[in-house]
Design an enzyme around this catalytic site. Sequence first.
Site, PDB file in Angstrom:
ATOM      1  N   ASN A 208      29.965  36.709  41.803  1.00 39.97           N
ATOM      2  CA  ASN A 208      29.658  37.340  43.402  1.00 39.97           C
ATOM      3  C   ASN A 208      30.386  37.298  44.210  1.00 39.97           C
ATOM      4  O   ASN A 208      30.046  37.453  45.118  1.00 39.97           O
ATOM      5  CB  ASN A 208      29.149  35.409  43.679  1.00 39.97           C
TER       6      ASN A 208
ATOM      7  N   HIS B 193      38.952  29.320  39.682  1.00 42.67           N
ATOM      8  CA  HIS B 193      37.784  30.739  40.930  1.00 42.67           C
ATOM      9  C   HIS B 193      38.885  31.237  41.508  1.00 42.67           C
ATOM     10  O   HIS B 193      38.562  31.946  42.962  1.00 42.67           O
ATOM     11  CB  HIS B 193      36.379  29.978  41.628  1.00 42.67           C
TER      12      HIS B 193
ATOM     13  N   ASP C  43      39.304  36.123  39.585  1.00 37.86           N
ATOM     14  CA  ASP C  43      39.056  35.212  38.201  1.00 37.86           C
ATOM     15  C   ASP C  43      37.894  36.027  36.988  1.00 37.86           C
ATOM     16  O   ASP C  43      36.906  36.772  38.008  1.00 37.86           O
ATOM     17  CB  ASP C  43      38.625  33.768  38.608  1.00 37.86           C
TER      18      ASP C  43
ATOM     19  N   ASN D 154      31.369  33.687  47.399  1.00 38.40           N
ATOM     20  CA  ASN D 154      30.282  34.283  47.755  1.00 38.40           C
ATOM     21  C   ASN D 154      30.133  35.325  48.863  1.00 38.40           C
ATOM     22  O   ASN D 154      28.844  36.281  49.215  1.00 38.40           O
ATOM     23  CB  ASN D 154      28.937  33.347  47.726  1.00 38.40           C
TER      24      ASN D 154
END
Length: 185
Positions: free
Chosen positions: A112, A19, A91, A66
């Site tokens: 997100n 991530h 990613d 997020n």
Amino acid sequence: MILIVGLGNPGSKYAGTRHNVGFDAITALADAFQIQMKNKECKGITGRGAIAGHKVMLVMPQTFMNNSGECVRACMDFYKVSPEDLIVICDEIAMEPGKLRLRTKGSAGGHNGMKSIIAHVGTSDFTRLRIGVGQKPEGWDLADFVLGRFPKETEPVMREVMKKITEEIPVYLSDGPEAAMNKFN
């Protein structure tokens, strides 16, 4: 000024995870173009400099993935950057490790961080550079997969893709998105 944002999660716990390849890309660009990432502003860590003769600001949001849009919106407002001068690096689980995909607009694709940016910016018409991290194995939780680290055999591929990004961004800035897409997608 061009705003280049790499997505990731702050803290050593997340360093080196799938991530955080957006943060890795920003670090690679900062190293390649001697841009110091030392400023703390707009809910992120930033560095200003030049790439291919263009003023850029590199950004690593510190809001967690997020909520990336909070940092991006704050930077855009403070520095008066329009969506067409925004590049987001993140990613992508739908691509194999090391593959790159540059697009000048598109959906969040279930990401997100991208959802947050689209919501805060108010449009999906901005450039995104997606870095393949591979698909999660069957039975795995998605969060566990993206917050996991690459296997040893993938590390050389990911180092090479970071080098490729330091070549692609200057082509994008100098010759435009079509030239960069033709050369690197």
